[in-house]
Design an enzyme around this catalytic site. Structure first.
Site, PDB file in Angstrom:
ATOM      1  N   LYS A  24       0.840  -1.197   0.000  1.00  0.00           N
ATOM      2  CA  LYS A  24       0.000   0.000   0.000  1.00  0.00           C
ATOM      3  C   LYS A  24       0.880   1.253   0.000  1.00  0.00           C
ATOM      4  O   LYS A  24       1.923   1.274   0.659  1.00  0.00           O
ATOM      5  CB  LYS A  24      -0.899  -0.028   1.244  1.00  0.00           C
ATOM      6  N   SER A  69      -9.602   1.498   3.211  1.00  0.00           N
ATOM      7  CA  SER A  69      -8.849   2.287   2.265  1.00  0.00           C
ATOM      8  C   SER A  69      -7.776   1.501   1.510  1.00  0.00           C
ATOM      9  O   SER A  69      -7.195   2.010   0.573  1.00  0.00           O
ATOM     10  CB  SER A  69      -8.162   3.440   3.005  1.00  0.00           C
ATOM     11  N   SER A 113      -9.659  -0.783   7.400  1.00  0.00           N
ATOM     12  CA  SER A 113      -9.133  -0.510   6.062  1.00  0.00           C
ATOM     13  C   SER A 113      -8.521  -1.707   5.344  1.00  0.00           C
ATOM     14  O   SER A 113      -8.305  -1.652   4.143  1.00  0.00           O
ATOM     15  CB  SER A 113      -8.106   0.613   6.121  1.00  0.00           C
TER      16      SER A 113
END
Lengths: 524, 401
Positions: A76, A171, A195
């Site tokens: 990420k 996210s 997330s």
């Protein structure tokens, strides 16, 4: 090959059925042909191929570094990676190249993993859709699956895939989409309020949020320091255990990590669940929970009951206050953590030169999106001297009560809690953006953020496809630092439900698979 | 002794005496090899930005790691100042935007500091007569650990600010003294004694000229039987001599202001050493709300004593207060007593001997080697040696005996 699990592909590498370079090239090719998913912000083709080459050398010498050697992974874009851009999907950090690796990234590289690139997210990980980053929204690979296409009837002929695609959740949507579309074998996400688990549920992959303090946060650009945990996204529970084994343990650079050594473990194949006690927290029957998920949840509980496990309804009475307290604590820390982005040392700097203050203001206005600025504003409000007791201190007290709820339930003999991960399957993008980020996050984090408030480990296990042909997952929450028990239960469940493999055209073209483990039986 | 009659003051006030109240906030830079929360070196006058770690520059994703040595220095200082040491203290973030504060907040100990409720005894002479010394005590409210900021250099002609982060993150002990003093001389004597203690402990080099000891004075005046007056904070004081001057000037200024019917603003003032006066500091943002919150990246700082020390513990990972207490060196007051007792010299002379680094040791070795009477040696030191050294700008340490 690309659809294999991490363990399977590792065996293939060891046996020479595929080389790290071939594997890396195939992943890179698939990333290119699935570019429309927008899962990656940066593809580090050159360094990935170099790492693959080095891995290949090790295999040739017969000295691979372990199970992760040569395995393509994605990270990420809120983890620092030396030499590769780290943007947090924000104008503030566009073009920012960190001089150091996050501890988790370093550990993956030390184990020989090949870093393919950095995955898309909501700006600074603030969101639950992966729709609010400067590089655009991530598209859920399942939007393009045979399963979804067959079930979703276009409302009109003019409506094509373009408007029908669904979000990944967030996210860590880029990481979830990357694993789900087979462009990498595992990915790192981060989990502050859900997330990792939320997009894992929407994309049909395993998403593990470990116990707070088990994995180092050093190098993870923080959202909420007291709740952030690096998350693990994989195809199956066994793979999550492999990643956990290589990442967990004390880090002298993160004072909040556990002092004790962590012993990596292999998950046993549970045959007898009769000694297990599964708790069903009634408060997770939340408003807005789709009937489909509710049915799936009780079906899963029955599955345990029928196999001989003890299934008990439990109560976590303070759950209903959790999301609002989460909001207060989250925004307060955000306000604080974002203060460093002033345009002086790194990142975006405005051309405004009237005064230092006006430069700060313009830099932050240009650098952050509305969501980030909104959270900074409310966080600073909660931290004002006259509000501190009323909001921040109170929220902290309630946080303690929430954590105590869990302690009590586990003390009563419950081993693992079983809950839904999300209220429904993934929403179409056009529908999702009708509501603002704040409303969306409050709804979407409702079932996941309590585990962050309490610091507990939790995992999403893909369970079934919805009526629309989209993945639905269930969540297991475990005792603090009892990842082995949690994952063992999750693995047993995973085996029972036989979640179907996504059928994607792009993958078929790229994957002349050596072993295609097509699963036919479906749970729902 | 602060009765002043201004020609403009109304007769109502003119005879009421004023009581000045002085409190001090002292920042002492901890003498350590590395910074409070990072591994960067601590060194005075190094090339700009040469001692800056990723954490000091607050690169995203970096985390603080507490330096054990800094904690030990604070515990030593706390013990030497008769404080009770908190077995559990906490770190907080104090927020404000400034160019030399890269994180946008300072890590400090606002809620529960490492040491509280101490006292410091200091002596001063009455009417400048060395023979008439009195001992006074100031209460120490607390000692807190915190980060130093960087340095900003403003280039007004080119309209730019240059930032040096070498100092950013260096460990500080903030020593808060209660308003128990009443004039510049007292404040100066208290700070001088603190300076000697810090230097004896080695917890800070405490050289004011190098910014290792920074003193802010809170000054107010009131009439007897009335509540304390509005106070001002005087900053920019860079020597002990200037401290006395600044405090006395500020007391006098406030009295004159009040006697002329004016009011005192709760403001920050800077001492201008050239003009010998205090002037209001441009306080652009007015009253700041620092939006304190707990530092989430540092667990509570737990200290032990021999009683509470857990059994199977790695001694490198814990700090034992008793262990530090046992190893405290003789403090200046004890050293003075010993000198008086052992050599039969006058108490005021023991102050002189301790006032300069190395002088007491020099005295002792001269007595030992020459077998002369201590009083004679003292006489020679006071009358000849010190003036010689002063004339030639030498220190006693530089002279070979």
């Amino acid at each position: 090959m690309l659809r294999a699990s991490l363990r399977q592909v590792s065996t293939a590498l060891k046996e020479g059925r595929v080389t790290p370079t071939e594997l890396c090239q195939r992943c890179l090719a698939l990333i290119k042909s699935t570019k429309f998913l927008n899962a990656y912000i940066t593809v580090a083709e050159e360094t990935a191929l170099k790492q693959a080459e080095e891995s290949e050398e090790r295999y040739k010498r017969g000295q691979p570094l372990g199970i992760l050697d040569g395995i393509p992974i994605a990270v990420k874009d809120n983890f620092n990676t030396a030499g590769i851009e780290t943007t947090c999907a924000s104008n503030m950090l566009k073009g920012y190249i960190s001089p150091y690796n996050a501890t988790v990234v370093q550990k993956l590289l030390d184990h020989g993993a090949v870093l393919l690139g950095k995955t898309n997210l909501d700006e600074f990980a603030m969101g639950s859709g992966s729709t609010d980053g400067v590089f655009g929204p991530v598209r859920n690979p399942w939007s393009y699956s045979k399963q979804y296409k067959e079930k979703s009837v276009p409302k009109s002929h003019s409506e094509d895939e373009e408007s029908g695609w669904v979000i990944t959740g967030g996210s860590s949507g880029g990481s979830a989409a990357a694993v789900s579309s087979f462009t990498c074998f595992a990915a790192l996400g981060s989990d502050t309020g859900g997330s990792t688990r939320n997009p894992a549920a929407h994309c049909g992959v395993v998403g593990l949020k470990p116990t707070y303090g088990l994995i180092s946060r050093h190098g993870l650009i923080p959202l909420v320091n007291s709740m952030d945990v690096p998350g693990i996204l994989t195809r199956c529970v066994d793979d999550a255990a492999v990643l956990l084994g290589s990442l967990a343990g004390h880090d002298p650079k993160d004072s909040t990590t556990i002092q004790d050594d962590f012993k990596p473990f292999e998950l046993p194949n549970l045959t007898d669940v009769s000694k297990l006690s599964i708790g069903i927290p009634k408060e997770y029957h939340a408003p807005g929970l789709s009937s489909e998920i509710l049915a799936l949840w009780s079906k899963a509980a029955d599955l345990f009951k029928n196999a001989g496990a003890k299934v008990v309804e439990v109560s976590l009475p303070h759950t209903r206050y959790s999301i609002v307290c989460y909001h207060v604590l989250c925004t307060a820390e955000v306000a604080s953590n974002m203060a460093r982005f002033d345009g002086l040392e790194y990142g975006h700097r405005s051309d405004m030169k009237d005064s230092t203050e006006s430069m700060y203001a313009a830099t932050r206005r240009e650098g952050f999106n509305d969501v980030v600025r909104g959270r900074i504003l409310s966080g600073n409000y909660f931290l004002l001297k006259q509000n501190y007791e009323k909001y921040f201190v109170k929220a902290q007290k309630v946080r303690r009560l929430i954590a105590n709820d869990f302690v009590k339930v586990f003390r009563s003999g419950v081993d693992v809690l079983l809950t839904p991960t999300t209220l429904s399957d993934a929403a179409p993008y056009m529908e999702f953006i009708q509501e603002d980020n704040r409303t969306r996050s409050a709804q979407d984090d409702i079932l996941t953020q309590a585990a962050n408030m309490a610091g507990l480990p939790a995992i999403n296990v893909p369970t079934a496809l919805s009526e629309r042909g989209l993945p639905v997952g269930l969540q297991f929450i475990g005792r603090s630092f009892q990842e082995k028990q949690l994952l063992t239960v999750a693995k047993w469940f995973e085996k029972q439900v036989q979640f179907p493999v996504i059928q994607l055209e792009e993958v078929k073209r790229h994957d002349s698979g050596v072993f295609q483990h097509q699963k036919s039986a479906s749970f729902s | 002794n602060y009765l002043r009659i201004s020609p403009f003051s109304s007769f109502l006030f003119s005879l009421a005496p004023w009581i000045p109240v002085v409190g001090l906030e002292i920042h002492a830079q901890i003498s350590s090899n590395s910074k409070l929360f990072s591994g960067s070196q601590v060194q005075f006058a190094a090339p700009p930005n040469s001692l800056v770690s990723f954490f000091d520059a607050s690169l995203p994703g970096t985390l603080p790691v507490l330096n054990r040595r800094c904690v030990e220095a604070a515990v030593m200082t706390g013990l030497a100042l008769n404080c009770s040491i908190n077995k559990k203290s906490l770190f907080d973030r104090k927020h404000y935007f400034y160019a030399d504060l890269p994180a946008g907040y300072q890590i400090t100990q606002q809620r529960v500091p490492i040491a509280v409720n101490g006292s410091l005894s200091y002596s001063l002479c009455i009417d400048n007569k060395m023979s008439q010394m009195v001992t006074k005590t100031v209460r120490i409210k607390q000692i807190q650990l915190e980060q130093d900021s960087g340095k900003s250099l403003h280039d007004d002609t080119r309209c730019q600010t240059l930032v040096d982060l070498n100092r950013a993150g260096v460990g500080l002990m903030e020593v808060v003294m209660e308003p128990d003093m009443c004039c510049g001389e007292e404040a100066a004597a208290a700070v001088r004694e603190l300076q000697l203690i810090l230097q004896t402990l080695g917890s800070s080099q405490a050289v004011m000229a190098e910014g290792q000891l920074r003193v802010d004075a809170n000054v107010s005046v009131h009439h007897p039987g009335e509540p304390y007056g509005v106070r001002t904070e005087v900053k920019n004081i860079n020597s002990i001599r200037f401290l006395a001057k600044a405090v006395d000037y500020e007391i006098q200024r406030q009295i004159e202001e009040l006697e002329n019917g004016g009011t005192i603003l709760n403001e920050t003032r800077a001492f201008d050493s050239k003009l010998g006066c205090t002037v209001p500091m441009r306080d652009k943002e007015g009253k700041q709300d620092y939006r304190f919150m707990p530092e989430p990246n540092l667990p509570p700082l737990i200290l032990y004593d021999t009683k509470s020390l857990p059994a199977n513990v790695n001694h490198q990972q814990v700090i034992n207060i008793d262990w530090i207490q046992e190893r405290l060196p003789d403090l200046p007051s004890v050293k003075r007593e010993k000198l008086v007792e052992q050599y039969g010299i006058l108490p005021e002379h023991s102050f002189t001997l301790l006032n300069e680094d190395g002088l007491a040791e020099f005295f002792e070795s001269v007595v030992k080697q020459t077998q002369m009477k201590p009083k004679k040696v003292i006489g020679w030191i006071l009358n000849d040696l010190l003036s010689y050294l002063k004339q030639h700008s030498l220190t006693v340490k530089e002279r070979s005996v």
